[in-house]
Write a protein that holds these residues in place. Structure first.
Motif, PDB file in Angstrom:
ATOM      1  N   GLY A  19      28.938  46.391  30.232  1.00 19.41           N
ATOM      2  CA  GLY A  19      29.606  46.503  31.522  1.00 19.41           C
ATOM      3  C   GLY A  19      30.255  45.191  31.922  1.00 19.41           C
ATOM      4  N   ASP A  20      30.937  45.236  33.038  1.00 17.11           N
ATOM      5  CA  ASP A  20      31.621  44.054  33.555  1.00 17.11           C
ATOM      6  C   ASP A  20      30.856  43.514  34.757  1.00 17.11           C
ATOM      7  OD1 ASP A  20      33.527  44.439  31.637  1.00 17.11           O
ATOM      8  OD2 ASP A  20      34.980  45.387  32.970  1.00 17.11           O
ATOM      9  N   ILE A  21      30.614  42.219  34.768  1.00 14.40           N
ATOM     10  CA  ILE A  21      29.928  41.556  35.879  1.00 14.40           C
ATOM     11  C   ILE A  21      30.927  40.615  36.540  1.00 14.40           C
ATOM     12  CG2 ILE A  21      28.066  39.966  36.490  1.00 14.40           C
ATOM     13  CD1 ILE A  21      26.563  41.086  34.003  1.00 14.40           C
ATOM     14  N   ILE A  22      31.102  40.780  37.869  1.00 12.43           N
ATOM     15  CA  ILE A  22      32.129  40.017  38.590  1.00 12.43           C
ATOM     16  C   ILE A  22      31.465  39.241  39.721  1.00 12.43           C
ATOM     17  CG2 ILE A  22      34.301  40.157  39.879  1.00 12.43           C
ATOM     18  CD1 ILE A  22      34.759  42.908  38.557  1.00 12.43           C
ATOM     19  N   PRO A  23      31.426  37.907  39.618  1.00 12.24           N
ATOM     20  CA  PRO A  23      30.887  37.118  40.736  1.00 12.24           C
ATOM     21  C   PRO A  23      31.705  37.361  42.005  1.00 12.24           C
ATOM     22  CG  PRO A  23      31.168  35.762  38.775  1.00 12.24           C
ATOM     23  CD  PRO A  23      31.847  37.066  38.504  1.00 12.24           C
ATOM     24  N   THR A  24      31.013  37.478  43.140  1.00  9.99           N
ATOM     25  CA  THR A  24      31.687  37.774  44.402  1.00  9.99           C
ATOM     26  C   THR A  24      31.658  36.547  45.303  1.00  9.99           C
ATOM     27  OG1 THR A  24      30.927  40.051  44.231  1.00  9.99           O
ATOM     28  CG2 THR A  24      31.711  39.322  46.388  1.00  9.99           C
ATOM     29  N   THR A  25      32.827  36.182  45.823  1.00  6.48           N
ATOM     30  CA  THR A  25      32.878  35.066  46.764  1.00  6.48           C
ATOM     31  C   THR A  25      33.117  35.550  48.190  1.00  6.48           C
ATOM     32  OG1 THR A  25      35.210  34.808  46.236  1.00  6.48           O
ATOM     33  CG2 THR A  25      33.656  33.393  45.057  1.00  6.48           C
ATOM     34  N   GLN A  26      33.793  36.680  48.338  1.00  4.49           N
ATOM     35  CA  GLN A  26      33.944  37.289  49.656  1.00  4.49           C
ATOM     36  C   GLN A  26      34.122  38.783  49.479  1.00  4.49           C
ATOM     37  OE1 GLN A  26      37.575  36.395  51.800  1.00  4.49           O
ATOM     38  NE2 GLN A  26      38.643  35.878  49.914  1.00  4.49           N
ATOM     39  N   MET A  27      33.737  39.528  50.517  1.00  2.00           N
ATOM     40  CA  MET A  27      33.849  40.974  50.461  1.00  2.00           C
ATOM     41  C   MET A  27      35.190  41.385  51.067  1.00  2.00           C
ATOM     42  SD  MET A  27      30.980  41.892  49.089  1.00  2.00           S
ATOM     43  CE  MET A  27      30.537  43.571  49.509  1.00  2.00           C
ATOM     44  N   ILE A  28      35.978  42.144  50.347  1.00  2.00           N
ATOM     45  CA  ILE A  28      37.290  42.587  50.814  1.00  2.00           C
ATOM     46  C   ILE A  28      37.207  44.074  51.113  1.00  2.00           C
ATOM     47  CG2 ILE A  28      39.742  42.808  50.239  1.00  2.00           C
ATOM     48  CD1 ILE A  28      38.861  39.921  50.447  1.00  2.00           C
ATOM     49  N   GLY A  29      37.552  44.451  52.324  1.00  2.00           N
ATOM     50  CA  GLY A  29      37.483  45.866  52.704  1.00  2.00           C
ATOM     51  C   GLY A  29      38.627  46.662  52.154  1.00  2.00           C
ATOM     52  N   HIS A  30      39.803  46.144  52.381  1.00  2.00           N
ATOM     53  CA  HIS A  30      40.998  46.825  51.890  1.00  2.00           C
ATOM     54  C   HIS A  30      41.834  45.818  51.131  1.00  2.00           C
ATOM     55  CE1 HIS A  30      40.223  50.460  54.184  1.00  2.00           C
ATOM     56  NE2 HIS A  30      39.832  49.664  55.164  1.00  2.00           N
ATOM     57  N   GLU A  31      42.200  46.200  49.957  1.00  2.00           N
ATOM     58  CA  GLU A  31      43.001  45.287  49.154  1.00  2.00           C
ATOM     59  C   GLU A  31      44.386  45.167  49.775  1.00  2.00           C
ATOM     60  OE1 GLU A  31      44.176  44.591  44.477  1.00  2.00           O
ATOM     61  OE2 GLU A  31      43.316  46.482  45.150  1.00  2.00           O
ATOM     62  N   PRO A  32      44.873  43.952  50.000  1.00  2.00           N
ATOM     63  CA  PRO A  32      46.223  43.806  50.558  1.00  2.00           C
ATOM     64  C   PRO A  32      47.266  44.332  49.589  1.00  2.00           C
ATOM     65  CG  PRO A  32      45.360  41.692  49.830  1.00  2.00           C
ATOM     66  CD  PRO A  32      44.249  42.668  49.706  1.00  2.00           C
ATOM     67  N   GLU A  33      48.410  44.699  50.132  1.00  2.00           N
ATOM     68  CA  GLU A  33      49.481  45.195  49.265  1.00  2.00           C
ATOM     69  C   GLU A  33      49.905  44.107  48.304  1.00  2.00           C
ATOM     70  OE1 GLU A  33      52.814  47.148  50.828  1.00  2.00           O
ATOM     71  OE2 GLU A  33      51.656  48.407  52.199  1.00  2.00           O
ATOM     72  N   HIS A  34      50.210  44.499  47.101  1.00  2.00           N
ATOM     73  CA  HIS A  34      50.665  43.526  46.106  1.00  2.00           C
ATOM     74  C   HIS A  34      51.643  44.207  45.174  1.00  2.00           C
ATOM     75  CE1 HIS A  34      47.202  45.536  44.262  1.00  2.00           C
ATOM     76  NE2 HIS A  34      47.809  45.351  43.120  1.00  2.00           N
TER      77      HIS A  34
END
Lengths: 98, 416
Positions: A83-98
């Protein structure tokens, strides 16, 4: 095979791009040392499923980057979890448009 | 990015290393058939070890460690006799199984020779190549992949490269590089040198995918203007674990072979079978081989053809790239997947199991999935492939071009 120069001969080693083998045990090359240090610091040390140590070749974690994330693609040699393990620095509720 | 420890684990192929243990479970091409017909013994290096490869007058092949068990002189300079290979130094004789069958200087009343044995491997011939297995018993079957046994016209381009085989294999699961290295860069070089690079190689990747299967990893891509119904996605083409990639299209079938000579050297072979539908194939008593030039007299890489571009990137990565300071992105997930696969298979081999692609039942022919309509470029792909790839150096280039043209004409519907 036929007429090939002996491996390691001058004919094979010439050219500006035939670099000598690096001493990997000596650690990272200058330039990206901070990234290499972060990798050593954060690489998963235990399997998230069975808890077995992943160090010293008892598994593998390959780090790749996606946007702001650092993803550790990980496999445990003990229980075969992948699996993939991703360190988290902040929680994002909604991803901004990109 | 990897730790230094993991990079070493993935790139060391010598005896006793985890990767070396895995890689010793497979067969490798170690010579051209014609070479041992021309001279019946030669030296070959494989997985960090040196061997004497020989063919006795009855046509049987053998492989022994190069150093004679007596006093370590080279058996690659040995005398080939009916029953085996004799050391040039004191005449010790070894049969194909490694048994010492003669020690001329020893007295007849000693059993010394019965106590000496060379660690022999197994050898077979297939498709104009001599294949060796130097791993533990039981010896697996030699996989008879389609390109080696199908009808068609063959040739083999080759070169020896001063870098690890692993980075070459990582290139096999890196679809995006085609668009840039063989697209944008090729176009740039073409403009400098005054030729037109093939436009189909520069098509933008919209989607990439990787699927594990019984022989390795199938690589898929959707290029701009195409869909998942095109061959590039629907069929794709495989990395054939652990050291090959099967490619082709438009009647060209090719296995790209990357033999790990040692940690920092790779024998690169392009085994091609030209088999266009409707083609008329001629007899080939010997499979032609030719050396691919990749560096010029001034030491610069030759980058005006496809494989020369690949070789430039592989060699400039370094003999063993420092993967502790690389920066992989999402487009490199195939690379991450391949490294995981190697680590998984290392464990299987270490535990005595059969790793991926080791077979125990003989099969006459193993067909591999490979797209027909490559880059949805149609039949022009075959001519581009030859003009812009390493086939430009083939001694039978003109005959091959004509083969594909005649086949295309033969398949055209007759005018009403």
């Amino acid at each position: 095979m036929t007429s090939a120069p002996e491996l390691g001969s001058a004919a094979n080693a010439r050219g500006p791009t035939a670099r000598p083998q690096q001493n990997l045990a000596a650690g990272p090359q200058p330039g990206f040392a901070a990234d290499a240090e972060r990798h050593r610091r954060d690489v998963p040390r235990h399997c998230p499923r069975c808890g077995t140590s992943l160090l010293h070749g008892a598994g593998i974690s390959v780090e790749f980057w996606q946007g702001a994330d650092r993803v550790f693609h990980t496999w445990c040699a003990s229980c075969r979890w992948t699996g993939d393990i991703i360190p988290t620095t902040q929680m994002i509720g909604h991803e901004p448009e990109h | 990015m990897l730790t230094a420890e993991m990079n070493q684990m993935l790139t060391q192929v010598g005896p006793g290393t985890p990767m070396g243990t895995l890689l010793r479970r497979y067969w490798y091409p170690v010579a051209f058939t014609r070479e041992l017909a021309e001279f019946p013994v030669r030296r070959t290096r494989l997985l960090g070890e040196d061997f004497a490869l020989f063919r006795t007058p009855n046509g049987r092949y053998g492989i022994l460690p190069e150093a004679c068990p007596h006093r370590k002189a080279s058996l690659a300079y040995g005398v080939v006799e009916r029953d085996g290979l004799r050391c040039p130094y004191h005449g010790w004789m070894f049969d194909h199984s490694g048994r010492c069958i003669d020690q001329p200087a020893e007295r007849d009343d000693t059993n010394f020779k019965d106590r000496v044995r060379a660690d022999a491997g197994q050898v077979q011939e297939m498709g104009g190549l001599v294949w060796a297995y130097i791993g533990p018993a039981p010896v697996p079957e030699l996989p008879r992949f389609d390109v080696y046994v199908m009808d068609g016209i063959r040739d083999i381009g080759w070169c020896e490269l001063p870098c690890s085989w692993l980075q070459i294999m990582e290139n096999a699961v890196d679809p995006h590089h085609v668009e840039w290295l063989h697209g944008r860069f090729f176009g740039f070089i073409g403009r400098q040198e005054g030729f037109d690079a093939p436009p189909s190689f520069g098509k933008k990747h919209m989607k990439i995918g990787f699927t594990e299967f019984e022989w390795g990893i199938i690589k898929r891509r959707v290029l701009e203007g195409a869909s998942e119904q095109n061959d590039d996605w629907k069929i794709g083409h495989p990395l054939v674990f652990p050291y090959n990639m099967r490619v082709g299209g438009a009647g060209i079938e090719q296995m790209q072979i990357r033999v790990p000579v040692d940690d920092t050297h790779t024998r690169f072979l392009l085994y091609t079978t030209h088999a266009p539908a409707g083609g008329k194939f001629w007899e080939q008593p010997t499979v032609p081989d030719y050396q691919i030039p990749w560096i010029d007299d001034s030491g610069r890489h030759i980058v005006n053809y496809v494989e020369g571009q690949d070789i430039m990137t592989w060699v400039t990565q370094g003999a063993i790239p420092d993967r502790t300071t690389e920066h992989l992105g999402k487009s490199d997930i195939g690379v991450a997947m391949l490294r995981r696969m190697f680590r998984e298979q290392m464990q299987i081999a270490a535990q005595g199991g059969d790793p991926l692609g080791v077979i125990r039942q003989a099969r006459d022919r193993i067909d591999l999935p490979c797209e027909r309509d490559k880059f949805h470029a149609g039949s022009t792909f075959a001519l581009d492939f030859m003009a812009m790839g390493s086939s430009r150096y083939s001694p039978q280039l003109e005959a091959l071009r004509q083969l594909h043209i005649d086949a295309a004409v033969a398949l055209e519907p007759a005018a009403p």
